[in-house]
Design a protein around this motif. Structure first.
Motif, PDB file in Angstrom:
ATOM      1  N   MET A   1       0.664  -1.174  -0.253  1.00  0.00           N
ATOM      2  CA  MET A   1       0.181  -0.068   0.055  1.00  0.00           C
ATOM      3  C   MET A   1       0.856   1.099  -0.061  1.00  0.00           C
ATOM      4  O   MET A   1       1.565   1.380   0.815  1.00  0.00           O
ATOM      5  CB  MET A   1      -0.971   0.081   1.372  1.00  0.00           C
ATOM      6  N   ARG A   2       0.690   2.113  -0.887  1.00  0.00           N
ATOM      7  CA  ARG A   2       1.560   3.302  -1.227  1.00  0.00           C
ATOM      8  C   ARG A   2       0.554   4.473  -0.918  1.00  0.00           C
ATOM      9  O   ARG A   2      -0.453   4.790  -1.636  1.00  0.00           O
ATOM     10  CB  ARG A   2       2.260   3.343  -2.503  1.00  0.00           C
ATOM     11  N   LEU A   3       1.059   5.167   0.165  1.00  0.00           N
ATOM     12  CA  LEU A   3       0.093   6.490   0.367  1.00  0.00           C
ATOM     13  C   LEU A   3       0.823   7.646   0.026  1.00  0.00           C
ATOM     14  O   LEU A   3       2.144   7.859   0.377  1.00  0.00           O
ATOM     15  CB  LEU A   3      -0.193   6.478   2.129  1.00  0.00           C
ATOM     16  N   ALA A   4       0.275   8.585  -0.678  1.00  0.00           N
ATOM     17  CA  ALA A   4       0.739   9.761  -1.014  1.00  0.00           C
ATOM     18  C   ALA A   4       0.020  10.782  -0.081  1.00  0.00           C
ATOM     19  O   ALA A   4      -1.252  11.112   0.059  1.00  0.00           O
ATOM     20  CB  ALA A   4       0.603  10.253  -2.386  1.00  0.00           C
ATOM     21  N   VAL A   5       0.886  11.507   0.798  1.00  0.00           N
ATOM     22  CA  VAL A   5       0.453  12.404   1.776  1.00  0.00           C
ATOM     23  C   VAL A   5       1.004  13.831   1.349  1.00  0.00           C
ATOM     24  O   VAL A   5       1.926  14.330   1.236  1.00  0.00           O
ATOM     25  CB  VAL A   5       1.222  12.076   3.231  1.00  0.00           C
ATOM     26  N   THR A   6      -0.241  14.768   1.246  1.00  0.00           N
ATOM     27  CA  THR A   6       0.044  16.076   0.870  1.00  0.00           C
ATOM     28  C   THR A   6       0.819  16.874   2.286  1.00  0.00           C
ATOM     29  O   THR A   6       0.089  16.881   3.565  1.00  0.00           O
ATOM     30  CB  THR A   6      -1.311  16.857   0.529  1.00  0.00           C
ATOM     31  N   ARG A 196      -4.643   1.729   9.483  1.00  0.00           N
ATOM     32  CA  ARG A 196      -5.902   0.845   9.570  1.00  0.00           C
ATOM     33  C   ARG A 196      -6.965   0.868   8.455  1.00  0.00           C
ATOM     34  O   ARG A 196      -7.270  -0.190   7.832  1.00  0.00           O
ATOM     35  CB  ARG A 196      -6.363   0.923  10.950  1.00  0.00           C
ATOM     36  N   ALA A 197      -7.257   2.275   8.427  1.00  0.00           N
ATOM     37  CA  ALA A 197      -8.251   2.559   7.479  1.00  0.00           C
ATOM     38  C   ALA A 197      -7.896   2.292   5.942  1.00  0.00           C
ATOM     39  O   ALA A 197      -8.619   1.779   5.293  1.00  0.00           O
ATOM     40  CB  ALA A 197      -8.845   3.865   7.560  1.00  0.00           C
ATOM     41  N   GLY A 198      -6.753   2.701   5.465  1.00  0.00           N
ATOM     42  CA  GLY A 198      -6.227   2.483   4.263  1.00  0.00           C
ATOM     43  C   GLY A 198      -5.985   1.022   3.822  1.00  0.00           C
ATOM     44  O   GLY A 198      -6.518   0.692   2.764  1.00  0.00           O
TER      45      GLY A 198
END
Length: 301
Positions: A1-6, A196-198
Protein backbone atom coordinates in the motif's frame (compact mmCIF):
# COMPACT_ATOMS: atom_id res chain seq x y z
CA UNK A 1 0.00 0.00 0.00
CA UNK A 2 1.52 3.27 -1.16
CA UNK A 3 0.17 6.43 0.46
CA UNK A 4 0.81 9.89 -0.98
CA UNK A 5 0.48 12.44 1.82
CA UNK A 6 0.09 16.14 1.07
CA UNK A 7 2.43 18.30 3.13
CA UNK A 8 5.94 17.39 4.24
CA UNK A 9 6.25 19.25 7.53
CA UNK A 10 2.88 18.57 9.14
CA UNK A 11 2.39 16.49 12.26
CA UNK A 12 0.27 13.83 10.55
CA UNK A 13 2.61 13.55 7.57
CA UNK A 14 5.65 13.12 9.83
CA UNK A 15 3.76 10.62 12.01
CA UNK A 16 2.73 8.57 8.97
CA UNK A 17 6.34 8.41 7.79
CA UNK A 18 7.38 7.13 11.22
CA UNK A 19 4.46 4.67 11.47
CA UNK A 20 5.23 3.17 8.07
CA UNK A 21 8.85 2.38 8.96
CA UNK A 22 7.99 -0.75 10.89
CA UNK A 23 5.28 -2.09 8.59
CA UNK A 24 5.89 -4.44 5.69
CA UNK A 25 4.10 -3.53 2.51
CA UNK A 26 3.42 0.07 3.54
CA UNK A 27 5.12 3.01 1.85
CA UNK A 28 4.47 6.68 2.61
CA UNK A 29 5.49 9.38 0.16
CA UNK A 30 5.13 12.99 1.30
CA UNK A 31 4.35 15.56 -1.38
CA UNK A 32 4.68 19.25 -0.64
CA UNK A 33 5.79 22.63 -1.88
CA UNK A 34 6.94 23.61 -4.38
CA UNK A 35 5.91 20.48 -6.31
CA UNK A 36 2.45 20.51 -4.70
CA UNK A 37 1.15 23.86 -3.48
CA UNK A 38 -2.49 23.98 -2.42
CA UNK A 39 -2.55 27.72 -3.09
CA UNK A 40 -1.65 26.88 -6.72
CA UNK A 41 -4.27 24.33 -7.80
CA UNK A 42 -2.56 23.69 -11.13
CA UNK A 43 0.29 21.91 -9.29
CA UNK A 44 -1.83 19.28 -7.57
CA UNK A 45 -2.60 16.67 -10.21
CA UNK A 46 0.90 16.36 -11.66
CA UNK A 47 2.49 16.10 -8.20
CA UNK A 48 0.12 13.37 -7.05
CA UNK A 49 0.33 11.51 -10.35
CA UNK A 50 4.11 11.39 -9.99
CA UNK A 51 3.72 9.87 -6.50
CA UNK A 52 1.80 6.86 -7.93
CA UNK A 53 -0.44 6.42 -4.86
CA UNK A 54 -2.82 3.66 -3.93
CA UNK A 55 -4.45 6.13 -1.52
CA UNK A 56 -4.10 9.89 -1.13
CA UNK A 57 -3.98 11.35 2.38
CA UNK A 58 -5.01 15.01 2.30
CA UNK A 59 -3.21 16.34 5.38
CA UNK A 60 -1.78 19.70 4.27
CA UNK A 61 -3.77 22.72 5.44
CA UNK A 62 -3.72 26.35 6.46
CA UNK A 63 -3.80 26.03 10.27
CA UNK A 64 -3.10 29.55 11.61
CA UNK A 65 -6.45 29.93 13.36
CA UNK A 66 -6.09 33.57 14.43
CA UNK A 67 -4.21 34.70 11.34
CA UNK A 68 -6.98 33.26 9.18
CA UNK A 69 -9.25 36.06 10.38
CA UNK A 70 -7.01 38.45 8.40
CA UNK A 71 -6.20 36.04 5.56
CA UNK A 72 -9.61 34.68 4.64
CA UNK A 73 -8.86 34.36 0.93
CA UNK A 74 -5.68 32.38 1.53
CA UNK A 75 -7.33 30.12 4.14
CA UNK A 76 -10.15 29.26 1.73
CA UNK A 77 -7.75 28.86 -1.20
CA UNK A 78 -5.77 26.23 0.70
CA UNK A 79 -8.39 24.56 2.91
CA UNK A 80 -11.34 24.60 0.51
CA UNK A 81 -10.22 24.97 -3.11
CA UNK A 82 -6.90 23.19 -2.57
CA UNK A 83 -8.46 20.31 -0.63
CA UNK A 84 -11.05 19.89 -3.37
CA UNK A 85 -8.31 19.74 -6.00
CA UNK A 86 -6.50 17.01 -4.03
CA UNK A 87 -9.69 14.94 -3.87
CA UNK A 88 -10.36 15.59 -7.57
CA UNK A 89 -6.84 14.46 -8.46
CA UNK A 90 -7.29 11.27 -6.42
CA UNK A 91 -10.54 10.60 -8.28
CA UNK A 92 -8.83 11.11 -11.65
CA UNK A 93 -6.14 8.65 -10.55
CA UNK A 94 -8.83 6.16 -9.53
CA UNK A 95 -7.95 6.10 -5.82
CA UNK A 96 -9.58 7.01 -2.51
CA UNK A 97 -8.80 10.14 -0.51
CA UNK A 98 -8.51 10.37 3.28
CA UNK A 99 -8.96 14.01 4.25
CA UNK A 100 -8.14 15.53 7.65
CA UNK A 101 -10.62 18.03 9.08
CA UNK A 102 -11.28 19.62 12.46
CA UNK A 103 -13.50 20.06 15.50
CA UNK A 104 -13.65 23.76 14.58
CA UNK A 105 -16.51 23.01 12.17
CA UNK A 106 -18.69 23.08 15.33
CA UNK A 107 -19.59 26.06 17.52
CA UNK A 108 -19.04 24.24 20.81
CA UNK A 109 -22.52 24.81 22.26
CA UNK A 110 -23.59 21.15 22.44
CA UNK A 111 -23.73 19.34 25.78
CA UNK A 112 -21.64 16.21 25.35
CA UNK A 113 -19.56 14.84 22.50
CA UNK A 114 -20.31 15.74 18.91
CA UNK A 115 -21.29 12.98 16.48
CA UNK A 116 -20.94 13.11 12.72
CA UNK A 117 -24.57 14.01 12.09
CA UNK A 118 -24.61 17.05 14.39
CA UNK A 119 -25.17 20.41 12.65
CA UNK A 120 -22.00 22.33 11.81
CA UNK A 121 -21.62 26.00 12.70
CA UNK A 122 -18.01 27.23 12.61
CA UNK A 123 -17.17 30.27 14.72
CA UNK A 124 -14.36 31.67 12.56
CA UNK A 125 -12.66 31.72 9.20
CA UNK A 126 -10.47 28.68 9.86
CA UNK A 127 -13.42 26.45 10.76
CA UNK A 128 -15.47 27.79 7.86
CA UNK A 129 -12.64 27.12 5.42
CA UNK A 130 -12.23 23.56 6.69
CA UNK A 131 -15.98 22.93 6.43
CA UNK A 132 -15.91 24.23 2.86
CA UNK A 133 -13.02 21.83 2.28
CA UNK A 134 -15.08 18.90 3.53
CA UNK A 135 -17.82 19.83 1.09
CA UNK A 136 -15.35 20.20 -1.78
CA UNK A 137 -13.73 16.83 -1.04
CA UNK A 138 -17.08 15.04 -0.88
CA UNK A 139 -18.20 16.62 -4.15
CA UNK A 140 -14.97 15.80 -5.98
CA UNK A 141 -14.43 12.16 -5.00
CA UNK A 142 -17.16 9.75 -3.83
CA UNK A 143 -14.43 7.49 -2.40
CA UNK A 144 -13.60 9.76 0.53
CA UNK A 145 -13.02 9.44 4.25
CA UNK A 146 -13.19 12.79 6.02
CA UNK A 147 -11.62 12.47 9.47
CA UNK A 148 -12.40 15.27 11.93
CA UNK A 149 -9.88 15.41 14.72
CA UNK A 150 -8.99 17.80 17.55
CA UNK A 151 -6.22 19.15 19.79
CA UNK A 152 -3.50 17.44 17.76
CA UNK A 153 0.01 17.06 19.20
CA UNK A 154 3.05 14.92 18.39
CA UNK A 155 6.85 14.85 18.66
CA UNK A 156 6.93 16.85 15.41
CA UNK A 157 6.34 20.47 14.49
CA UNK A 158 4.63 23.08 16.62
CA UNK A 159 1.93 21.97 19.04
CA UNK A 160 0.56 22.45 22.55
CA UNK A 161 2.71 19.77 24.17
CA UNK A 162 5.96 21.27 22.94
CA UNK A 163 4.79 24.79 23.79
CA UNK A 164 4.05 23.80 27.41
CA UNK A 165 7.44 22.11 27.75
CA UNK A 166 9.24 25.14 26.34
CA UNK A 167 7.39 27.54 28.63
CA UNK A 168 8.09 25.34 31.65
CA UNK A 169 11.80 25.61 30.97
CA UNK A 170 11.93 29.26 31.99
CA UNK A 171 8.98 29.96 34.27
CA UNK A 172 7.51 28.52 37.44
CA UNK A 173 3.84 29.00 36.57
CA UNK A 174 1.87 28.86 33.32
CA UNK A 175 -1.66 30.25 32.92
CA UNK A 176 -3.87 27.94 30.84
CA UNK A 177 -7.52 28.16 29.81
CA UNK A 178 -9.79 25.88 31.86
CA UNK A 179 -13.21 26.43 30.26
CA UNK A 180 -12.63 24.81 26.86
CA UNK A 181 -13.04 21.03 26.71
CA UNK A 182 -11.96 18.45 24.17
CA UNK A 183 -10.05 15.27 23.34
CA UNK A 184 -6.27 15.65 23.02
CA UNK A 185 -5.24 13.57 20.01
CA UNK A 186 -1.78 12.25 19.21
CA UNK A 187 -0.81 12.46 15.55
CA UNK A 188 0.96 9.12 16.09
CA UNK A 189 -2.46 7.63 16.85
CA UNK A 190 -4.02 9.39 13.86
CA UNK A 191 -1.34 7.84 11.67
CA UNK A 192 -2.05 4.39 13.08
CA UNK A 193 -5.77 4.87 12.42
CA UNK A 194 -5.16 6.07 8.85
CA UNK A 195 -3.03 3.01 8.12
CA UNK A 196 -5.78 0.78 9.51
CA UNK A 197 -8.42 2.52 7.40
CA UNK A 198 -6.19 2.48 4.33
CA UNK A 199 -5.60 -1.26 4.67
CA UNK A 200 -9.35 -1.79 4.85
CA UNK A 201 -9.92 0.27 1.71
CA UNK A 202 -7.24 -1.73 -0.12
CA UNK A 203 -8.58 -5.09 1.01
CA UNK A 204 -12.27 -4.37 0.47
CA UNK A 205 -12.88 -3.13 -3.06
CA UNK A 206 -16.61 -3.09 -2.28
CA UNK A 207 -16.19 -0.83 0.75
CA UNK A 208 -19.28 1.35 0.90
CA UNK A 209 -18.99 3.23 4.21
CA UNK A 210 -17.36 6.33 2.81
CA UNK A 211 -18.17 9.66 4.45
CA UNK A 212 -17.41 11.70 7.55
CA UNK A 213 -15.86 10.23 10.71
CA UNK A 214 -14.64 11.64 13.99
CA UNK A 215 -11.19 10.48 15.10
CA UNK A 216 -9.93 11.75 18.45
CA UNK A 217 -8.16 10.54 21.56
CA UNK A 218 -10.15 8.68 24.18
CA UNK A 219 -11.12 10.60 27.30
CA UNK A 220 -11.72 14.30 27.72
CA UNK A 221 -10.15 17.19 29.56
CA UNK A 222 -9.75 20.95 29.43
CA UNK A 223 -6.62 22.77 28.28
CA UNK A 224 -5.32 23.24 31.82
CA UNK A 225 -5.83 19.56 32.63
CA UNK A 226 -4.01 18.70 29.43
CA UNK A 227 -1.15 20.99 30.44
CA UNK A 228 -0.90 19.50 33.94
CA UNK A 229 -0.57 15.99 32.60
CA UNK A 230 2.02 17.07 30.02
CA UNK A 231 4.16 18.65 32.73
CA UNK A 232 3.70 15.78 35.19
CA UNK A 233 4.79 13.34 32.48
CA UNK A 234 7.72 15.58 31.60
CA UNK A 235 8.86 15.61 35.22
CA UNK A 236 8.67 11.80 35.30
CA UNK A 237 11.00 11.70 32.28
CA UNK A 238 13.39 14.20 33.84
CA UNK A 239 12.16 17.14 31.78
CA UNK A 240 10.89 20.60 32.78
CA UNK A 241 7.92 21.15 35.07
CA UNK A 242 5.85 24.14 36.15
CA UNK A 243 2.67 24.87 38.08
CA UNK A 244 -0.47 25.41 35.99
CA UNK A 245 -2.91 28.18 36.91
CA UNK A 246 -6.49 27.96 35.59
CA UNK A 247 -7.81 30.96 33.71
CA UNK A 248 -10.98 31.66 31.71
CA UNK A 249 -11.16 32.13 27.96
CA UNK A 250 -12.03 35.76 28.64
CA UNK A 251 -8.67 36.18 30.38
CA UNK A 252 -6.80 35.08 27.26
CA UNK A 253 -8.40 36.95 24.34
CA UNK A 254 -7.66 35.76 20.81
CA UNK A 255 -8.66 37.13 17.43
CA UNK A 256 -10.60 33.98 16.53
CA UNK A 257 -13.24 32.48 18.81
CA UNK A 258 -12.68 28.89 19.92
CA UNK A 259 -15.46 26.36 20.64
CA UNK A 260 -15.95 25.83 24.37
CA UNK A 261 -16.78 22.18 23.68
CA UNK A 262 -14.61 20.33 21.15
CA UNK A 263 -15.43 16.84 22.36
CA UNK A 264 -15.83 14.33 19.53
CA UNK A 265 -17.30 10.83 19.68
CA UNK A 266 -15.17 8.39 17.69
CA UNK A 267 -17.64 5.50 18.05
CA UNK A 268 -18.50 5.42 14.34
CA UNK A 269 -14.85 5.00 13.30
CA UNK A 270 -14.35 2.28 15.92
CA UNK A 271 -17.43 0.44 14.70
CA UNK A 272 -16.47 0.49 11.03
CA UNK A 273 -12.70 0.04 11.23
CA UNK A 274 -12.27 -1.81 14.54
CA UNK A 275 -9.77 0.75 15.83
CA UNK A 276 -9.93 2.94 18.91
CA UNK A 277 -7.38 5.48 20.10
CA UNK A 278 -5.62 4.92 23.43
CA UNK A 279 -6.57 7.16 26.34
CA UNK A 280 -5.09 10.60 25.76
CA UNK A 281 -3.04 10.42 28.97
CA UNK A 282 -1.19 7.33 27.75
CA UNK A 283 -0.60 8.89 24.34
CA UNK A 284 0.86 12.05 25.90
CA UNK A 285 3.38 9.90 27.72
CA UNK A 286 4.31 8.11 24.48
CA UNK A 287 4.91 11.42 22.71
CA UNK A 288 7.01 12.85 25.55
CA UNK A 289 8.96 9.59 25.57
CA UNK A 290 9.89 10.32 21.94
CA UNK A 291 11.51 13.61 22.90
CA UNK A 292 15.09 13.90 24.17
CA UNK A 293 15.37 14.50 27.89
CA UNK A 294 16.50 17.91 29.11
CA UNK A 295 15.74 21.42 27.96
CA UNK A 296 17.84 21.33 24.81
CA UNK A 297 15.16 19.07 23.35
CA UNK A 298 12.55 21.83 23.01
CA UNK A 299 13.61 24.15 20.21
CA UNK A 300 11.99 27.56 19.89
CA UNK A 301 10.30 26.81 16.57
Amino acid sequence: MRLAVTGREGQVAASLVEAARGRDGVEVVTVGRPALDLARPDTVLAALEAARPDIVVSAAAYTAVDQAEDEKDLAFAVNATGAGKVAEAAARLGVSVIHLSTDYVFDGTKDGAYVETDPTAPLGVYGASKLAGEEAVAAANPRHLILRTAWVYSPFGKNFVKTMLRLASDRDEISVVADQWGNPTSALDIADAILRAGARLQADRNFAAFGVYHLAGEGETNWSGFARHILDASRAFGGPHAKVRDIATADYPTKARRPANSRLSSAKFAGVFGWQAPHWRASVEVVIGHLPIGMAWIPAE
